[in-house]
Scaffold this motif. Structure first.
Motif, PDB file in Angstrom:
ATOM      1  N   ASN A 101     -43.139  19.500  33.677  1.00  0.00           N
ATOM      2  CA  ASN A 101     -44.118  19.808  34.726  1.00  0.00           C
ATOM      3  C   ASN A 101     -44.198  21.312  34.995  1.00  0.00           C
ATOM      4  OD1 ASN A 101     -44.714  17.114  34.975  1.00  0.00           O
ATOM      5  ND2 ASN A 101     -43.408  16.774  36.749  1.00  0.00           N
ATOM      6  N   ILE A 102     -43.024  21.965  35.046  1.00  0.00           N
ATOM      7  CA  ILE A 102     -42.975  23.425  35.244  1.00  0.00           C
ATOM      8  C   ILE A 102     -43.741  24.107  34.102  1.00  0.00           C
ATOM      9  CG2 ILE A 102     -41.431  25.447  35.172  1.00  0.00           C
ATOM     10  CD1 ILE A 102     -39.270  23.524  36.489  1.00  0.00           C
ATOM     11  N   ALA A 103     -43.494  23.638  32.874  1.00  0.00           N
ATOM     12  CA  ALA A 103     -44.131  24.236  31.694  1.00  0.00           C
ATOM     13  C   ALA A 103     -45.640  24.007  31.697  1.00  0.00           C
ATOM     14  CB  ALA A 103     -43.511  23.673  30.424  1.00  0.00           C
ATOM     15  N   SER A 104     -46.083  22.856  32.208  1.00  0.00           N
ATOM     16  CA  SER A 104     -47.520  22.571  32.266  1.00  0.00           C
ATOM     17  C   SER A 104     -48.233  23.524  33.220  1.00  0.00           C
ATOM     18  CB  SER A 104     -47.765  21.131  32.729  1.00  0.00           C
ATOM     19  OG  SER A 104     -47.317  20.237  31.748  1.00  0.00           O
ATOM     20  N   VAL A 105     -47.565  23.920  34.289  1.00  0.00           N
ATOM     21  CA  VAL A 105     -48.170  24.829  35.270  1.00  0.00           C
ATOM     22  C   VAL A 105     -48.120  26.275  34.771  1.00  0.00           C
ATOM     23  CG1 VAL A 105     -47.993  25.734  37.635  1.00  0.00           C
ATOM     24  CG2 VAL A 105     -47.577  23.308  37.215  1.00  0.00           C
ATOM     25  N   LEU A 106     -46.998  26.679  34.161  1.00  0.00           N
ATOM     26  CA  LEU A 106     -46.763  28.102  33.869  1.00  0.00           C
ATOM     27  C   LEU A 106     -46.793  28.481  32.390  1.00  0.00           C
ATOM     28  CD1 LEU A 106     -43.847  28.450  36.429  1.00  0.00           C
ATOM     29  CD2 LEU A 106     -46.069  29.583  36.645  1.00  0.00           C
ATOM     30  N   ASN A 107     -46.543  27.515  31.502  1.00  0.00           N
ATOM     31  CA  ASN A 107     -46.453  27.778  30.064  1.00  0.00           C
ATOM     32  C   ASN A 107     -45.648  29.050  29.743  1.00  0.00           C
ATOM     33  OD1 ASN A 107     -48.815  28.419  27.341  1.00  0.00           O
ATOM     34  ND2 ASN A 107     -46.808  27.463  27.275  1.00  0.00           N
ATOM     35  N   PRO A 108     -44.377  29.120  30.217  1.00  0.00           N
ATOM     36  CA  PRO A 108     -43.565  30.296  29.893  1.00  0.00           C
ATOM     37  C   PRO A 108     -43.119  30.248  28.437  1.00  0.00           C
ATOM     38  CG  PRO A 108     -42.219  28.647  30.988  1.00  0.00           C
ATOM     39  CD  PRO A 108     -43.627  28.102  30.964  1.00  0.00           C
ATOM     40  N   ALA A 109     -42.667  31.392  27.929  1.00  0.00           N
ATOM     41  CA  ALA A 109     -42.102  31.425  26.572  1.00  0.00           C
ATOM     42  C   ALA A 109     -40.831  30.594  26.541  1.00  0.00           C
ATOM     43  CB  ALA A 109     -41.808  32.859  26.165  1.00  0.00           C
ATOM     44  N   THR A 110     -40.023  30.716  27.621  1.00  0.00           N
ATOM     45  CA  THR A 110     -38.724  30.037  27.674  1.00  0.00           C
ATOM     46  C   THR A 110     -38.440  29.530  29.075  1.00  0.00           C
ATOM     47  OG1 THR A 110     -37.932  31.698  26.082  1.00  0.00           O
ATOM     48  CG2 THR A 110     -36.273  30.266  27.039  1.00  0.00           C
ATOM     49  N   ILE A 111     -37.891  28.325  29.153  1.00  0.00           N
ATOM     50  CA  ILE A 111     -37.260  27.845  30.382  1.00  0.00           C
ATOM     51  C   ILE A 111     -35.759  27.938  30.120  1.00  0.00           C
ATOM     52  CG2 ILE A 111     -36.857  25.893  31.947  1.00  0.00           C
ATOM     53  CD1 ILE A 111     -39.698  24.920  31.299  1.00  0.00           C
ATOM     54  N   VAL A 112     -35.106  28.830  30.849  1.00  0.00           N
ATOM     55  CA  VAL A 112     -33.672  29.065  30.659  1.00  0.00           C
ATOM     56  C   VAL A 112     -32.901  28.211  31.660  1.00  0.00           C
ATOM     57  CG1 VAL A 112     -31.838  30.795  30.673  1.00  0.00           C
ATOM     58  CG2 VAL A 112     -34.141  31.441  29.931  1.00  0.00           C
ATOM     59  N   ILE A 113     -31.926  27.450  31.162  1.00  0.00           N
ATOM     60  CA  ILE A 113     -31.123  26.576  32.029  1.00  0.00           C
ATOM     61  C   ILE A 113     -29.722  27.168  32.155  1.00  0.00           C
ATOM     62  CG2 ILE A 113     -30.160  24.241  32.313  1.00  0.00           C
ATOM     63  CD1 ILE A 113     -32.590  23.259  30.602  1.00  0.00           C
TER      64      ILE A 113
END
Length: 319
Positions: free
Chosen positions: A254-266
């Motif tokens: 869901n975060i990626a659908s809103v922002l489409n970042p290069a990376t989601i870092v966990i």
């Protein structure tokens, strides 16, 4: 001589300091204990004294520095340089941090929320590889986050952008969150959340699993124990792991659908489960992210560890 930056990571038990180059390379680092006595009134004075002491040892002065950046818990006013409501520091009243530090040290001072600052660290020289579009999700006692879009940290109208731990993900058996609502990501994906899930699924589980035995025996169960048992094939631990992955994977999609970042870092303490954790989340993410997101946004584990805070704080000076 090239100027340097000081980064400060203010926590409830310790205050970490670092002197860095403008490229984000740590040259010196040290820490002191956080003295929260007397309503936390000693904290800023202790920081000033510690910096003065170390600059003396290293034969450096204010002229050698471009600025000081700091990450702090609580409600931070970036423009005024104040903090209020950092209860783990006993800061119940407004603290004029910037004013005190600048007048004592003569070095420009910048401050932001600690989760945002850790996000900046990972984006700059960590797993974000200096890409301008990075989201950082930190899994600790709670779930925090920071969003960097187009090279800028997002703050939102009330400074509450990046509160990723309060995305609602659990609609089946929502648990009350400390924020007042129910079903938040924090209630199922933090260290506490994993224990919540363990208790939930242990009640329904009738098989013979070591994790079930520990729960029935009234023993303290931690996220680390759950992940270690899941890796060893414990059936109940694997149920918990699958559901943790489901909630976090959907949140990331869901975060990626809103922002489409290069990376989601966990990052955060829970991420110490490493590639095993990432594999479960990735599988759910791939099922729930639409094709362009799935091929352009990647998930990665944080790689700066305890240095993310001081490095990100230092980067505030360059923002």
């Amino acid at each position: 001589m090239e100027k340097k930056i000081i980064g400060i990571d203010l926590g409830g038990t310790s205050i970490k300091f670092a002197i860095l180059t403008l490229a984000g390379e740590i040259q010196e680092k040290w820490s002191i204990k956080t003295n929260i006595l007397d309503d936390g009134s000693h904290i800023v004075d202790d920081m000033i004294a510690s910096i003065q002491h170390h600059l003396g040892l290293l034969n450096l002065s204010a002229e050698n520095f471009l600025g000081i950046g700091m990450g702090s818990p609580g409600v931070v006013d970036r423009f005024e340089g104040t903090v209020i409501g950092a209860y783990n520091l006993n800061w119940k009243t407004l603290q004029p941090v910037k004013e005190k530090i600048e007048s004592a040290l003569g070095i420009p001072f910048f401050i932001d929320n600690d989760a945002n600052v850790a996000a900046l660290g990972e984006q700059w020289v960590g797993a974000g590889a200096n890409n301008p579009d990075v989201v950082f999700v930190t899994l600790g006692t709670g779930v925090g986050g920071g969003i960097i879009a187009d090279g800028k940290l997002l703050h939102g109208v009330a400074g509450a952008a990046g509160e990723l731990g309060h995305i609602t993900v659990d609609f089946e058996q929502p648990i009350q969150c400390t924020c007042g609502k129910a079903g938040c990501l924090e209630t199922v994906a933090s260290a506490t959340g994993i224990v919540n899930l363990t208790r939930r699924y242990a009640e329904e589980y009738a098989g013979d699993a070591e994790l079930k035995r520990l729960i029935d025996d009234g023993q303290d169960v931690t996220a680390k124990i759950v992940f270690d048992l899941a890796k060893e094939g414990d059936e109940l631990a694997h149920i918990v792991y699958r559901n943790f992955s489901r909630y976090l994977g959907i949140a990331c999609a869901n975060i990626a659908s809103v922002l489409n970042p290069a990376t989601i870092v966990i990052g955060g303490g829970v991420s110490a489960a490493g590639d095993f954790l990432l594999a479960g989340v990735q599988e759910v993410f791939d099922k729930n992210a639409f094709p362009q997101i799935r091929t352009s946004t990647k998930l990665a584990l944080a790689n700066l560890g305890n240095d993310a805070g001081v490095i990100g704080a230092a980067s505030l000076v360059l923002q």
